[in-house]
Design a protein around this motif. Structure first.
Motif, short mmCIF file in Angstrom:
data_model
loop_
_atom_site.label_atom_id
_atom_site.label_comp_id
_atom_site.label_asym_id
_atom_site.label_seq_id
_atom_site.Cartn_x
_atom_site.Cartn_y
_atom_site.Cartn_z
N GLY A 166 0.60 -1.30 0.00
CA GLY A 166 -0.06 0.08 0.00
C GLY A 166 0.82 1.54 0.11
N LYS A 167 1.85 1.21 0.72
CA LYS A 167 2.86 2.37 0.98
C LYS A 167 3.49 2.69 -0.64
CE LYS A 167 4.29 1.75 5.64
NZ LYS A 167 5.64 1.60 6.39
N ILE A 168 4.01 1.64 -1.23
CA ILE A 168 4.61 1.53 -2.36
C ILE A 168 3.61 2.11 -3.44
CG2 ILE A 168 5.78 0.35 -4.29
CD1 ILE A 168 7.68 0.06 -1.99
N ASP A 169 2.31 1.59 -3.40
CA ASP A 169 1.45 2.12 -3.97
C ASP A 169 0.92 3.64 -4.02
OD1 ASP A 169 0.95 0.13 -6.14
OD2 ASP A 169 -0.58 -0.79 -4.90
N GLY A 170 1.57 4.26 -3.23
CA GLY A 170 1.38 5.57 -3.04
C GLY A 170 0.22 6.01 -1.98
N LYS A 171 -0.19 5.19 -1.29
CA LYS A 171 -1.31 5.24 -0.43
C LYS A 171 -0.91 6.07 1.05
CE LYS A 171 -4.10 3.77 -3.21
NZ LYS A 171 -5.20 4.25 -3.94
#
Lengths: 382, 307
Positions: B202-207
C-alpha cells in the motif's frame, strides 16, 4: 531518469549489522541483481531503496537527489514482493488500479484503459474480475508484476519474485521478465538467492555476504574473475572445486595434490613465501578426464577414482576421489560430456589445466590469480 | 483395554470399542442435560400460570389449562421500554467502540512511530481498571465536571429525540471508553498476524496511512469485527453497574433493561416466577438474535484471529 546511487549504505538492527558499507552505482535502465545466501542483507538493501527501511548510515540518491528519508509514497518506485502481497479483498482489476489511483495525470477512463493495456501485456486480461485467491501461483505472480508495471514507475524493485513458482514456470517467467524489462527500459533492482537467476537475467550483478558487498560486475566477469573465494564458490553450479594447501616447492602443495606453477602464475603469487596458506580453485567443467595415459600431457595429472556419476543428459557430473585418500568424501567434482560413458569405480586420469586454475589467499580468501581467458590477450591477474 | 494377554480375540476389541463409545455418549448426554435443564425449566416456567408453577415440577411442560401466554404479554409490556433504551445505548456504543479500537490497534501495530510501546502499555493498563474503582468519580464527572446531558439539551428539540434519550449519552460514552482497551488489544493481535507486505504494498502504491487503513486494513478486518461486535455488544447490553450509577432508578424513563429486569414480578406478596422468566427471555432475545445473525463471522473470526 532512474539512476540510483547507493553510497556507503549501512543498516543496523539493534546490535546486528544487516548491511555493512555497501556502495553501488545503478545506471538508468539497468537490470541489477542483488544475489547472496539468505541473511546476507540483500533484501534489507532493497527495502532501503524502496523506503521501507531507513538507512543507519550512508546515502541513497535517485538521480543525485538524497532520498534517505523520503517515504515510499514519494519515491516513484514499484515493488514486487516475494509473497506477491496482492490485496485479497480486491479483484485483479482492483489490485492493478489501486496504485494508479494515486497517479494524478490520469482521468478515470484512462486508468481503466491503462489497466486493460497492462493486463493484455501480461496475458491476464481474462482474469480481471477474479479475486487473487482464485488464481494459480503463476497468475498471481503476473498480477503482482502488473501492479508494478501499471504505474510506469522510475524504478522496479523485485524481492525474489520467482521463488514461489515451480521450476518450469520459473524458467519461463525469467525469460519473460527479461524481455519485459528490455521493452519497458526501466531501472530494475532484483533480489534473489538463486545464482542461476542472477546470472541469466542481470546486466550486472552484486554478490553480497554477511551484509558486505563482495563484488559487482557483469555475470561472466564474476564467473571468470571472482575477487574472492566466496564469489567463486557462490557463482556457478556445481560450484568451483577448492583444494586447501600451501605455497611450497615449485608451486602449490597439499595433502592430496602437488601442483607446480608456471611463470605466469608464479608472478601473481610472488608475494607469498613458502608455507603460506593457499587455496587452489578449479571449475568442474575445466577439469579434463582421460581414460588412457597415452592421451595426456603428464604434467598436472593425477589418477583418481570415480565415486558417483550424475547423468544430466547434456553432461555428466562426476565425483572423483584420490586412490589413497583417507577421507571418504569427494576430492573433486568434474563435468564431462553427456555422451561419454563413465562408470562408478572407474579409474581416470584427471588433468587440471594450469590456464584454468584460480588461486586464493588461504587466510583472507582474496583471489590472487584468476583463470586465463582465451578471448583476453592479456593474462588476467588480480 | 481390549488386550487379553495371549488370547487375541477380535470381537473383544469391537466390544471394547462399543463400550467405550457408549460411555462417551452417556457422559455427553448427562452433561447436555445438566446444562440444558435450567434453560428448559426457564422456558417451561415462562409458559405456565402461577397455579401450574406451584403445582407441577419446574421442568415439566405445562399441561392443559396450565399453559398461558399471559406472562409473556405482560413481560413484554414491562420490559419493552428497557430493551429499546438498552439497544439505543448499546448499538451506537458498540459500533463507536470497535471502530475506534480498530483504528487505535492499527496505529499501534501497523504504523511505526516513537513511543508506541508506552501508549500500548496505557491501553493494556486500561484493561485492568476495575469498574468498582471508577463508579464514584464517574458519577461526579458526568454531573458536575462535564454535564454532557445539559450541554446537548438543545438536541432534544429534534424530531424523534426525547429529552430522556440524552440521559443515555453519558452511559454510552462511558461504555465506549471502558471497552476500547480490551478491544484494542484483541484487534492488535489480529493485525499482528496480518501480512506486513500488504501494508508495505500500500505504501509503495502511494497510499497514505489513512488510505491504507480504509482500503486495505478495514476490509480485511471484517471477520474480527464480527467477533468483537458480538462480544462487546453482549458486554454493554448486559452491563448493570454503570447503568445503576449513572441512571439509578428502574422507574426512570431512560432505564436500561438490566435496571428494569430485577423489578419485574417482584412484589410484597412474593415473586412471580412465570413473569420473571418471560421477562428474562425477552431481555435476552437481542443478544441471541445477534449470535445467530453473526454466527458465520464469529466462527471465521475465531478461526483466523485466534481471539
Amino acid at each position: 531518469m532512474g539512476a540510483i546511487t547507493i553510497d556507503s549504505l549501512t543498516k543496523r538492527f539493534d546490535d546486528v549489522v544487516a548491511v555493512d558499507d555497501v556502495s553501488v552505482e545503478i545506471e538508468d535502465g539497468e537490470f541489477l541483481v542483488l544475489v547472496g545466501p539468505s541473511g546476507c542483507g540483500k533484501t534489507t538493501t532493497l527495502r532501503m531503496v524502496a523506503g521501507l527501511e531507513t538507512p543507519s548510515e550512508g546515502a541513497i540518491r535517485f538521480d543525485g537527489e538524497l532520498v534517505n528519508y523520503t517515504v515510499p509514497q514519494d519515491r516513484d518506485v514499484a515493488m514486487v514482493f516475494q509473497d506477491y502481497a496482492l490485496y485479497p479483498h480486491m479483484t485483479v482489476r482492483g489490485n492493478l488500479k489501486f496504485g494508479l489511483e494515486e497517479e494524478p495525470d490520469y482521468t478515470d477512463a484512462e486508468r481503466d484503459e491503462r489497466v486493460e493495456e497492462v493486463a493484455e501485456l501480461l496475458d491476464i486480461g481474462n482474469l480481471l474480475e477474479r479475486k487473487p485467491g482464485e488464481l494459480s501461483g503463476g497468475q498471481q505472480q503476473r498480477v503482482a508484476l502488473g501492479r508494478a508495471i501499471v504505474r510506469d514507475p522510475e524504478v522496479f524493485l523485485m524481492d525474489e519474485p520467482l521463488s514461489n513458482l515451480d521450476a518450469k514456470l520459473r524458467a519461463q517467467m525469467r525469460t519473460e521478465l527479461q524481455q519485459l524489462q528490455d521493452q519497458l527500459d526501466v531501472t530494475t533492482v532484483y533480489v534473489t538467492h538463486d545464482q542461476t537467476e542472477a546470472m541469466t537475467m542481470s546486466d550486472r550483478m552484486v554478490v553480497m555476504n554477511d551484509g558486505e558487498l563482495q563484488q559487482v560486475g557483469a555475470p561472466l566477469e564474476l564467473y571468470h574473475e571472482p575477487t574472492n573465494r566466496f564469489v567463486a564458490e557462490f557463482i556457478g553450479e556445481p560450484s568451483m572445486n577448492f583444494v586447501d594447501g600451501q605455497r611450497g616447492g615449485d608451486g602449490f602443495e597439499s595433502e592430496t595434490l602437488d601442483y607446480p606453477f608456471d611463470s605466469t602464475i608464479e608472478s601473481s603469487v610472488a608475494s607469498l613465501g613458502d608455507g603460506d596458506r593457499l587455496t587452489l580453485g578449479i571449475r568442474p567443467e575445466d577439469i579434463e578426464l582421460y581414460d588412457d595415459a597415452a592421451d595426456v600431457d603428464v604434467s598436472h595429472t593425477e589418477a583418481m577414482t570415480v565415486t558417483v556419476v550424475e547423468p544430466m543428459g547434456n553432461e555428466n557430473v562426476v565425483h572423483l576421489t584420490y586412490d589413497d585418500s583417507e577421507t571418504r568424501g569427494d576430492d573433486l567434482i568434474a563435468i564431462s560430456d553427456g555422451l561419454r560413458t563413465i562408470e562408478t569405480g572407474a579409474e581416470l586420469l584427471v588433468r587440471i589445466p594450469p590456464e584454468a586454475i584460480h588461486l586464493f589467499d588461504g587466510d583472507t580468501g582474496d583471489a590472487l590469480h584468476n583463470r586465463l581467458l582465451e578471448t583476453d590477450e592479456q593474462p588476467v591477474t588480480q | 483395554m481390549a488386550d487379553n494377554g495371549s488370547n487375541f480375540d477380535i470381537r473383544s476389541i469391537v466390544d471394547g470399542m462399543n463400550h467405550r463409545r457408549l460411555g462417551i455418549y452417556v457422559f455427553v448426554t448427562v452433561f447436555i442435560a445438566f446444562f440444558l435443564v435450567p434453560l428448559e425449566t426457564g422456558i417451561m416456567t415462562a409458559l405456565k400460570s402461577t397455579e401450574a408453577i406451584n403445582r407441577s415440577l419446574p421442568f415439566l411442560p405445562p399441561a392443559g389449562d396450565g399453559f398461558t401466554l399471559a406472562n409473556l404479554e405482560l413481560a413484554l409490556e414491562q420490559v419493552q421500554r428497557g430493551v429499546i433504551n438498552s439497544l439505543l445505548m448499546a448499538l451506537p456504543a458498540t459500533i463507536i467502540n470497535i471502530v475506534l479500537a480498530s483504528m487505535a490497534a492499527y496505529g499501534l501495530t501497523l504504523v511505526d512511530w516513537r513511543g508506541q510501546i508506552g501508549v500500548l502499555l496505557l491501553f493494556v493498563a486500561g484493561v485492568f481498571v476495575p469498574y468498582q474503582a471508577v463508579i464514584v468519580p464517574l458519577a461526579r464527572f458526568w454531573t458536575h465536571i462535564f454535564p454532557i446531558t445539559e450541554i446537548l439539551s438543545p438536541l432534544a428539540r429534534l424530531v424523534l429525540v426525547e429529552p430522556y434519550h440524552l440521559e443515555l449519552i453519558p452511559l454510552m460514552i462511558t461504555h465506549v471508553a471502558y471497552g476500547i482497551p480490551i478491544i484494542t488489544v484483541l484487534f492488535r493481535s489480529y493485525y499482528k498476524s496480518m501480512p506486513k507486505s500488504l501494508i508495505e504494498a500500500g505504501k509503495i502504491d502511494g497510499k497514505s496511512v489513512t488510505q491504507i487503513y480504509r482500503d486495505i486494513v478495514l476490509p480485511l478486518s471484517k471477520p474480527m469485527f464480527g467477533v468483537v461486535f458480538i462480544y462487546q455488544f453482549t458486554q454493554i447490553y448486559n452491563e448493570f453497574l454503570f447503568s445503576k450509577v449513572l441512571i439509578g432508578s428502574a422507574s426512570a424513563q431512560q432505564a436500561t433493561v438490566t435496571l428494569i429486569l430485577p423489578q419485574i414480578g417482584a412484589s410484597t406478596s412474593g415473586l412471580d416466577y412465570g413473569l420473571r422468566m418471560s421477562a428474562a427471555f425477552l431481555a435476552a432475545l437481542p443478544t441471541l438474535l445477534l449470535y445467530i445473525a453473526f454466527a458465520e463471522q464469529f466462527a471465521e473470526g475465531l478461526k483466523t484471529g485466534g481471539a
